[in-house]
Design a protein around this motif. Structure first.
Motif, mmCIF file in Angstrom:
data_model
loop_
_atom_site.group_PDB
_atom_site.id
_atom_site.type_symbol
_atom_site.label_atom_id
_atom_site.label_comp_id
_atom_site.label_asym_id
_atom_site.label_seq_id
_atom_site.Cartn_x
_atom_site.Cartn_y
_atom_site.Cartn_z
ATOM 1 N N UNK A 40 -2.964 -0.552 -18.381
ATOM 2 C CA UNK A 40 -2.045 -1.521 -18.002
ATOM 3 C C UNK A 40 -1.799 -1.158 -16.849
ATOM 4 N N UNK A 41 -1.612 -1.207 -15.862
ATOM 5 C CA UNK A 41 -1.693 -0.486 -14.391
ATOM 6 C C UNK A 41 -0.315 -0.881 -14.293
ATOM 7 N N UNK A 42 0.830 0.423 -13.397
ATOM 8 C CA UNK A 42 1.660 -0.773 -12.442
ATOM 9 C C UNK A 42 1.515 -0.705 -11.027
ATOM 10 N N UNK A 43 1.296 -1.880 -10.773
ATOM 11 C CA UNK A 43 1.218 -2.255 -9.786
ATOM 12 C C UNK A 43 2.090 -2.014 -8.403
ATOM 13 N N UNK A 44 3.564 -2.977 -8.807
ATOM 14 C CA UNK A 44 4.046 -2.711 -7.876
ATOM 15 C C UNK A 44 5.624 -1.673 -8.465
ATOM 16 N N UNK A 45 6.355 -1.605 -9.607
ATOM 17 C CA UNK A 45 7.770 -1.294 -10.074
ATOM 18 C C UNK A 45 7.179 0.229 -10.279
ATOM 19 N N UNK A 52 8.325 0.449 -20.146
ATOM 20 C CA UNK A 52 6.872 -0.047 -21.172
ATOM 21 C C UNK A 52 6.447 -0.160 -22.297
ATOM 22 N N UNK A 171 -1.763 -8.468 -10.524
ATOM 23 C CA UNK A 171 -0.624 -8.255 -12.372
ATOM 24 C C UNK A 171 -0.474 -9.330 -13.025
ATOM 25 N N UNK A 172 -1.278 -9.951 -12.992
ATOM 26 C CA UNK A 172 -0.545 -11.398 -14.233
ATOM 27 C C UNK A 172 -2.084 -11.147 -14.587
ATOM 28 N N UNK A 174 -4.172 -8.452 -15.175
ATOM 29 C CA UNK A 174 -3.555 -7.129 -15.541
ATOM 30 C C UNK A 174 -3.040 -7.731 -17.100
ATOM 31 N N UNK A 175 -2.386 -7.601 -17.312
ATOM 32 C CA UNK A 175 -1.588 -8.008 -18.512
ATOM 33 C C UNK A 175 -2.213 -9.331 -19.226
ATOM 34 N N UNK A 178 -4.728 -6.491 -20.750
ATOM 35 C CA UNK A 178 -4.280 -5.755 -22.100
ATOM 36 C C UNK A 178 -4.045 -7.055 -23.140
ATOM 37 N N UNK A 179 -2.820 -7.949 -23.271
ATOM 38 C CA UNK A 179 -2.522 -8.520 -23.855
ATOM 39 C C UNK A 179 -3.952 -9.704 -24.977
#
Lengths: 186, 161
Positions: A40-45, A52, A171-172, A174-175, A178-179
């Motif tokens: 899971x990559x953090x792309x904005x925060x 997380x 991002x979504x 990627x989420x 991951x889920x």
């Protein structure tokens, strides 16, 4: 050792771990070295990847969760180390790759280049299993010998980023992948 | 039944797994109740945005949480919601508790918190009296059905305070 070298060694050890990786070049470098649906990559925060990862670890105590964070990010969110210590998730490993500079402004040093010691802060936050790695050759053996329990690993590297492309997945998406990867472990 | 017990029953009926909170004067009894009964896990945090990160990880891992925070901590949420919750489409349940002894500050916050929630595109319920507690259930139902963030703002007129 550059950060990319550290990532190349870390992926040698990765097996079934779920990895949360920090914003910016760390995520880009891991994506370049070895992308997988359990990443899971953090792309904005830029500051909440360890928080997380704590949430994922508490939600899924039977899975091994690693967070690969950076010194500039964890310095913005030091309270999470005390929260981790308080919750003590035995399946969480926090890895900080500290290259001593801000990734997007490479000439500007972070506080760890001078007096700030993240391993000491981690210990003061109540974490007990703390390892500091300074040589590339030590990464694989140290991780292989690591026991169970909530771990804090500080890897010191040289400044700089690798010349790797941006992550092209939204991002979504990627989420969702991951889920899906987490649900396969049910 | 006291208000904190009623809220506790709603949270357990709605299958909330975790309560994430900073210190809260208004909901101290609720937090004590949760720690005592251990049906939900309590995660004490140091700062509001840390709670957003943890709640997002819990949601991704398949667990449902609520975040309780004081009204004066709302500003700390902006970056976390705008750059984590929104792009990844991760919904949150926020319970905003009042700060009853700081009258002037509370009036200031009342005038601004709804505007902030609107700008963050979070649907808001405002609970002014104990009779409106069903709104908490409604907000959690909305979260479950729409997978969108909700905020429930409790005002200091509640009897628990």
């Amino acid at each position: 050792m550059k950060r990319l070298d550290a990532f190349k060694k870390i992926v040698e050890i990765i097996d079934d771990q779920f990895i949360i990786c920090n914003f910016g070049y760390p995520s880009r470098e891991l994506y370049h070295v070895k992308d997988r649906i359990q990443n899971f990559y953090f792309l904005e925060n830029s500051e909440l990847s360890t928080s997380f990862a704590l949430g994922v670890a508490l939600a899924r105590p039977n899975l091994s969760v690693w967070c690969i964070d950076s010194e500039e990010s964890i310095l913005k969110n030091l309270g999470v180390l005390s929260t981790i210590s308080n919750m003590n998730p035995l399946n969480l490993t926090v890895i900080i790759i500290d290259n001593g500079v801000y990734d997007l402004i490479e000439y500007q040093e972070t506080h760890t280049r001078r007096n700030t010691k993240l391993d000491v802060i981690a210990r003061g936050s109540g974490l007990e299993l703390i390892t500091v790695i300074e040589n590339r050759e030590d990464i694989v053996p140290v991780f292989k010998e690591m026991g169970k329990g909530c771990q804090f690993v500080l890897i010191k590297t040289e400044p700089g980023n690798a010349d790797v492309p941006q992550i092209s997945i939204s991002p979504h998406i990627l989420k969702d992948r991951f889920i899906n990867a987490l649900e396969k472990e049910n | 039944m006291k208000l904190d017990a009623k809220i506790y029953k709603i949270l357990t009926d709605k299958n909330i797994n975790f309560l994430i909170s900073g210190p809260s004067i208004a909901f101290a009894n609720l937090i004590n109740l949760i720690e005592e009964k251990q049906e939900l896990s309590h995660i004490p945090i140091t700062k509001e945005d840390e709670g957003i990160g943890i709640a997002s990880g819990l949601f991704t891992g398949g667990k449902k949480s609520i975040i309780i925070m004081n009204q004066d901590g709302l500003g700390n949420l902006i970056n976390a919601i705008k750059y984590l919750s929104h792009p990844y489409k991760i919904p949150l349940i926020l319970i905003i508790s009042p700060i009853p002894n700081l009258d002037r500050k509370e009036i200031y916050m009342k005038n601004n918190d709804l505007d902030l929630m609107d700008r963050l595109k979070i649907k808001t319920w405002r609970i002014k009296t104990n009779k409106e507690l069903d709104d908490l259930s409604e907000a959690i139902d909305y979260f479950d059905m729409r997978k969108e963030s909700v905020a429930i703002i409790f005002e200091s007129s509640l009897e628990v305070i």
